[in-house]
Design a protein around this motif. Sequence first.
Motif, PDB file in Angstrom:
ATOM      1  N   ARG A  40       0.858  -1.181   0.000  1.00 29.79           N
ATOM      2  CA  ARG A  40       0.000   0.000   0.000  1.00 29.79           C
ATOM      3  C   ARG A  40       0.893   1.230   0.000  1.00 29.79           C
ATOM      4  NH1 ARG A  40      -0.430   2.273   5.065  1.00 29.79           N
ATOM      5  NH2 ARG A  40       0.206   0.943   6.785  1.00 29.79           N
ATOM      6  N   PRO A  41       0.414   2.364  -0.522  1.00 31.52           N
ATOM      7  CA  PRO A  41       1.263   3.568  -0.565  1.00 31.52           C
ATOM      8  C   PRO A  41       1.789   3.919   0.830  1.00 31.52           C
ATOM      9  CG  PRO A  41      -0.722   3.894  -1.851  1.00 31.52           C
ATOM     10  CD  PRO A  41      -0.884   2.575  -1.131  1.00 31.52           C
ATOM     11  N   GLY A  42       3.061   4.223   0.883  1.00 39.17           N
ATOM     12  CA  GLY A  42       3.672   4.615   2.139  1.00 39.17           C
ATOM     13  C   GLY A  42       4.067   3.466   3.049  1.00 39.17           C
ATOM     14  N   ASN A  43       3.950   2.238   2.578  1.00 34.32           N
ATOM     15  CA  ASN A  43       4.249   1.085   3.424  1.00 34.32           C
ATOM     16  C   ASN A  43       5.731   0.720   3.415  1.00 34.32           C
ATOM     17  OD1 ASN A  43       3.097  -0.945   5.197  1.00 34.32           O
ATOM     18  ND2 ASN A  43       3.673  -2.428   3.649  1.00 34.32           N
ATOM     19  N   PHE A  44       6.476   1.163   2.394  1.00 32.57           N
ATOM     20  CA  PHE A  44       7.885   0.777   2.323  1.00 32.57           C
ATOM     21  C   PHE A  44       8.787   1.997   2.439  1.00 32.57           C
ATOM     22  CE2 PHE A  44       6.157   1.121  -1.914  1.00 32.57           C
ATOM     23  CZ  PHE A  44       7.044   1.947  -2.564  1.00 32.57           C
ATOM     24  N   ASN A  45      10.053   1.741   2.673  1.00 30.39           N
ATOM     25  CA  ASN A  45      11.015   2.775   2.972  1.00 30.39           C
ATOM     26  C   ASN A  45      12.328   2.454   2.248  1.00 30.39           C
ATOM     27  OD1 ASN A  45      12.047   4.997   4.266  1.00 30.39           O
ATOM     28  ND2 ASN A  45      11.889   4.157   6.332  1.00 30.39           N
ATOM     29  N   ILE A  46      13.077   3.465   1.810  1.00 35.81           N
ATOM     30  CA  ILE A  46      14.356   3.157   1.165  1.00 35.81           C
ATOM     31  C   ILE A  46      15.425   2.815   2.183  1.00 35.81           C
ATOM     32  CG2 ILE A  46      13.875   4.506  -0.904  1.00 35.81           C
ATOM     33  CD1 ILE A  46      15.880   6.599   0.178  1.00 35.81           C
ATOM     34  N   THR A  47      15.250   3.247   3.427  1.00 38.15           N
ATOM     35  CA  THR A  47      16.169   2.843   4.480  1.00 38.15           C
ATOM     36  C   THR A  47      15.678   1.515   5.055  1.00 38.15           C
ATOM     37  OG1 THR A  47      14.958   4.106   6.142  1.00 38.15           O
ATOM     38  CG2 THR A  47      16.808   5.217   5.047  1.00 38.15           C
ATOM     39  N   PRO A  48      16.547   0.767   5.712  1.00 38.43           N
ATOM     40  CA  PRO A  48      16.161  -0.565   6.171  1.00 38.43           C
ATOM     41  C   PRO A  48      15.160  -0.601   7.330  1.00 38.43           C
ATOM     42  CG  PRO A  48      18.531  -0.206   6.455  1.00 38.43           C
ATOM     43  CD  PRO A  48      17.963   1.028   5.874  1.00 38.43           C
ATOM     44  N   ASP A  49      14.866   0.544   7.940  1.00 37.70           N
ATOM     45  CA  ASP A  49      13.926   0.519   9.055  1.00 37.70           C
ATOM     46  C   ASP A  49      12.488   0.695   8.557  1.00 37.70           C
ATOM     47  OD1 ASP A  49      14.945   3.081   8.364  1.00 37.70           O
ATOM     48  OD2 ASP A  49      13.982   3.946  10.116  1.00 37.70           O
ATOM     49  N   PRO A  50      11.573  -0.173   9.012  1.00 34.46           N
ATOM     50  CA  PRO A  50      10.180  -0.070   8.566  1.00 34.46           C
ATOM     51  C   PRO A  50       9.547   1.227   9.060  1.00 34.46           C
ATOM     52  CG  PRO A  50      10.564  -2.121   9.777  1.00 34.46           C
ATOM     53  CD  PRO A  50      11.784  -1.288   9.913  1.00 34.46           C
ATOM     54  N   LYS A  51       8.611   1.741   8.279  1.00 35.25           N
ATOM     55  CA  LYS A  51       7.886   2.928   8.687  1.00 35.25           C
ATOM     56  C   LYS A  51       6.943   2.560   9.839  1.00 35.25           C
ATOM     57  CE  LYS A  51       7.940   5.660   4.527  1.00 35.25           C
ATOM     58  NZ  LYS A  51       7.139   6.413   3.576  1.00 35.25           N
ATOM     59  N   PRO A  52       6.723   3.495  10.757  1.00 32.94           N
ATOM     60  CA  PRO A  52       5.773   3.217  11.834  1.00 32.94           C
ATOM     61  C   PRO A  52       4.386   2.895  11.262  1.00 32.94           C
ATOM     62  CG  PRO A  52       7.030   5.205  12.289  1.00 32.94           C
ATOM     63  CD  PRO A  52       7.358   4.802  10.888  1.00 32.94           C
TER      64      PRO A  52
END
Length: 145
Positions: free
Chosen positions: A52-64
């Motif tokens: 879903r939009p905003g679910n992934f991140n380019i850094t290795p830490d997951p988004k809250p």
Amino acid sequence: MGYLLVIMQFGILVLLAVWAVRQDFASLTQATPIVLLAGAVVMGVWAVTVNRPGNFNITPDPKPGSELVTAGPYRWIRHPMYTSVLLFALACVTVIGHPLAWIAWVILLAVLWGKARMEEQYLLDTHEAYQIYMVGKRRFIPWIL
């Protein structure tokens, strides 16, 4: 550390892409790089569409508040976006055809491996189901790597 890995990842990708584009145009139209590039695009688009939009991140830490995705290519591999990056870089390497390009690809693989390990630790801490999800799934290539 995560940002350093992202910088290294994009630095290597830009280096390989610019180097590949500077090659003879005929080498860009060979079957192998076209198939690899198509595979990279398909894998990347497929992975993005099941998130879903905003679910992934380019850094290795997951988004809250991120959700654990197990559909699409995630059914077979844990990091399809990294697989897409590796396929794109491999397409560049096949166009370049120089041993230093292969060394850059191996370094990129090591960077993405490190990012994946960091991301997996965060996911294990964030999502109880991640440890079960990991069983039987490889990081980048189904049943192999």
